[in-house]
Scaffold this active site. Structure first.
Site, PDB file in Angstrom:
ATOM      1  N   HIS A 189      61.083  55.610  25.448  1.00 49.39           N
ATOM      2  CA  HIS A 189      60.535  54.767  24.388  1.00 49.39           C
ATOM      3  C   HIS A 189      61.419  53.536  24.236  1.00 49.39           C
ATOM      4  O   HIS A 189      62.596  53.546  24.641  1.00 49.39           O
ATOM      5  CB  HIS A 189      60.508  55.548  23.067  1.00 49.39           C
ATOM      6  CG  HIS A 189      59.467  56.627  23.029  1.00 49.39           C
ATOM      7  ND1 HIS A 189      59.204  57.358  21.902  1.00 49.39           N
ATOM      8  CD2 HIS A 189      58.617  57.078  23.998  1.00 49.39           C
ATOM      9  CE1 HIS A 189      58.233  58.232  22.164  1.00 49.39           C
ATOM     10  NE2 HIS A 189      57.865  58.090  23.432  1.00 49.39           N
ATOM     11  N   GLU A 249      63.023  52.346  21.815  1.00 46.90           N
ATOM     12  CA  GLU A 249      64.289  52.576  21.105  1.00 46.90           C
ATOM     13  C   GLU A 249      65.337  53.180  22.031  1.00 46.90           C
ATOM     14  O   GLU A 249      66.513  52.828  21.977  1.00 46.90           O
ATOM     15  CB  GLU A 249      64.073  53.526  19.919  1.00 46.90           C
ATOM     16  CG  GLU A 249      63.161  52.985  18.836  1.00 46.90           C
ATOM     17  CD  GLU A 249      61.698  53.385  19.042  1.00 46.90           C
ATOM     18  OE1 GLU A 249      61.245  53.472  20.197  1.00 46.90           O
ATOM     19  OE2 GLU A 249      61.019  53.607  18.025  1.00 46.90           O
ATOM     20  N   CYS A 262      59.093  57.236  16.404  1.00 45.72           N
ATOM     21  CA  CYS A 262      58.557  58.594  16.430  1.00 45.72           C
ATOM     22  C   CYS A 262      59.648  59.575  15.989  1.00 45.72           C
ATOM     23  O   CYS A 262      60.793  59.190  15.744  1.00 45.72           O
ATOM     24  CB  CYS A 262      58.056  58.926  17.834  1.00 45.72           C
ATOM     25  SG  CYS A 262      59.384  59.178  19.030  1.00 45.72           S
ATOM     26  N   CYS A 308      62.752  59.554  18.358  1.00 44.48           N
ATOM     27  CA  CYS A 308      63.605  58.367  18.227  1.00 44.48           C
ATOM     28  C   CYS A 308      64.296  58.342  16.867  1.00 44.48           C
ATOM     29  O   CYS A 308      65.471  57.971  16.774  1.00 44.48           O
ATOM     30  CB  CYS A 308      62.785  57.100  18.439  1.00 44.48           C
ATOM     31  SG  CYS A 308      62.225  56.910  20.135  1.00 44.48           S
TER      32      CYS A 308
HETATM   33 ZN   LIG Z   1      59.997  57.202  20.050  1.00 50.39          ZN
END
Ligand SMILES: [Zn+2]
Length: 180
Positions: free
Chosen positions: A64, A66, A100, A103
């Site tokens: 992701h 992040e 999410c 993260c």
């Molecule tokens: Zn994430």
């Protein structure tokens, strides 16, 4: 600039400026066939990490935006011989979509003080939508952090809609994804 001092949240205009940049990165993700999420990590007015979703390219579901940005910050700390704990404790994350659960947990473990985000992540959001990782009472999992949503949320949603519209046609997903 008092490095090592207490964390002071940036002014609203400054936050908006960084979000503009994060949106640009999300657009890049879209152009590359990725879920359009972009983010940056800012430490004392300097971008140390600039990430966008790389899940399809890397075939790694954990890449992701992040996570990509976190790795860049760690690399910066290594190269500059900086104390990563001190750096993360004074770093703000700007991201176009609510982080999410995965993260959000990572950000907590790094003791990031503030996350500024755009639209909500209704399916996986870890900052209030599904779980509230930043505010939870998790004694052995980092520190709670502040999260502020709603920055340029409409634009962030538009990018997501564009992506899912393009990805949905009749063909199965695996064939639609880029193959060059
Ligand atoms: Zn994430």
């Amino acid at each position: 600039m008092d490095e090592g001092g207490r964390f002071r949240p940036p002014e609203r205009e400054e936050q908006e400026r960084w979000m503009e940049r994060a949106l640009g990165t999300a657009k890049e993700a879209l152009e590359n066939g990725e879920v359009p999420v972009g983010c940056l990590m800012v430490y004392h007015n300097e971008i140390l990490g600039l990430g966008r979703n790389e899940v399809n390219e890397t075939k790694n579901a954990t890449r992701h935006a992040e996570m990509v940005a976190i790795d860049q910050v760690l690399e910066w700390c290594r190269q500059k011989d900086k104390d990563r704990e001190e750096v993360f404790e004074h770093t703000v994350l700007y991201v176009t979509v609510e982080p999410c659960i995965m993260c959000a947990a990572a950000l907590r473990l790094l003791n990031i003080p503030l996350v500024v985000y755009g639209c909500q992540n209704e399916r996986f959001g870890g900052c209030g939508s599904v779980l509230n990782i930043p505010a939870d009472d998790l004694k052995h999992s980092g520190a709670p952090f502040q999260s502020i949503g709603g920055y340029r949320a409409e634009e962030a949603v538009e990018l997501l809609k564009t992506f899912y519209k393009a990805e949905n046609p009749n063909a199965p997903k695996s064939k639609v994804r880029k193959k060059q």
